[in-house]
Design a protein around this motif. Structure first.
Motif, PDB file in Angstrom:
ATOM      1  N   GLU A  97       0.821  -1.220   0.000  1.00 44.68           N
ATOM      2  CA  GLU A  97       0.000   0.000   0.000  1.00 44.68           C
ATOM      3  C   GLU A  97       0.853   1.266   0.000  1.00 44.68           C
ATOM      4  OE1 GLU A  97      -0.168  -1.883   3.388  1.00 44.68           O
ATOM      5  OE2 GLU A  97      -0.807  -3.348   1.909  1.00 44.68           O
ATOM      6  N   LEU A  98       2.163   1.126   0.196  1.00 50.30           N
ATOM      7  CA  LEU A  98       3.051   2.284   0.359  1.00 50.30           C
ATOM      8  C   LEU A  98       4.289   2.159  -0.536  1.00 50.30           C
ATOM      9  CD1 LEU A  98       2.842   2.301   4.258  1.00 50.30           C
ATOM     10  CD2 LEU A  98       1.601   3.801   2.692  1.00 50.30           C
ATOM     11  N   ARG A 133       6.527   5.897  -0.299  1.00 51.01           N
ATOM     12  CA  ARG A 133       7.033   6.445   0.961  1.00 51.01           C
ATOM     13  C   ARG A 133       6.371   5.739   2.133  1.00 51.01           C
ATOM     14  NH1 ARG A 133       4.929  10.016  -1.861  1.00 51.01           N
ATOM     15  NH2 ARG A 133       2.837  10.762  -1.601  1.00 51.01           N
ATOM     16  N   PHE A 134       7.066   5.793   3.259  1.00 53.60           N
ATOM     17  CA  PHE A 134       6.568   5.185   4.491  1.00 53.60           C
ATOM     18  C   PHE A 134       6.741   6.177   5.622  1.00 53.60           C
ATOM     19  CE2 PHE A 134       7.568   2.950   8.465  1.00 53.60           C
ATOM     20  CZ  PHE A 134       6.405   2.211   8.632  1.00 53.60           C
ATOM     21  N   THR A 153      11.011   6.075  -0.778  1.00 54.75           N
ATOM     22  CA  THR A 153      11.562   4.833  -1.312  1.00 54.75           C
ATOM     23  C   THR A 153      12.945   5.064  -1.914  1.00 54.75           C
ATOM     24  OG1 THR A 153       9.368   3.954  -1.712  1.00 54.75           O
ATOM     25  CG2 THR A 153      11.161   2.970  -2.982  1.00 54.75           C
TER      26      THR A 153
END
Length: 127
Positions: A51-52, A55-56, A66
């Motif tokens: 789902e990401l 970026r997290f 990322t």
């Protein structure tokens, strides 16, 4: 964290300037340092959480893009490398060197709900 809107006008009128926020906590069962310490560690998010992919956001002051290397304190390095997130991050370095306190800490909550990601550690505050 995000603001909660009070939709009922009669309740909103009674609240005056009071504000409500919804806050989600990530809890890690591990030994952490009392303060954010700089050990020269670097973390990279691999973009592997479905789902990401781009970026997290670990918390209110750690946004990992990322494949972009980011310096992290020892506590953040441990959270990323010794938890369920370990398969999604590459962490370089260990705690054999110490460079002092790491400028890390939550962004202050301000009235309009927008904090500064450039906040620094306060005594006793840490990741």
């Amino acid at each position: 964290q995000s603001p909660l809107d009070i939709l009922d006008p009669s309740i909103r009128a009674k609240l005056g300037n009071a504000q409500f926020r919804s806050i989600t906590f990530r809890i890690f069962k591990m030994e952490l340092e009392d303060k954010c310490e700089d050990h020269g560690q670097v973390a990279v998010y691999r973009g592997t959480i479905p789902e990401l992919p781009h970026r997290f956001m670990l918390d209110d002051h750690h946004l990992f893009e990322t494949n972009r290397p980011m310096t992290v304190c020892g506590n953040t390095a441990d959270m990323l490398s010794k938890s369920a997130y370990r398969e999604h991050f590459q962490v370089w370095g260990d705690k054999t060197r110490h460079f002092g306190l790491f400028p890390c800490g939550p962004a202050p909550v301000v009235p309009n709900g927008e904090g500064s990601a450039a906040a620094t550690c306060a005594p006793g505050a840490c990741c």
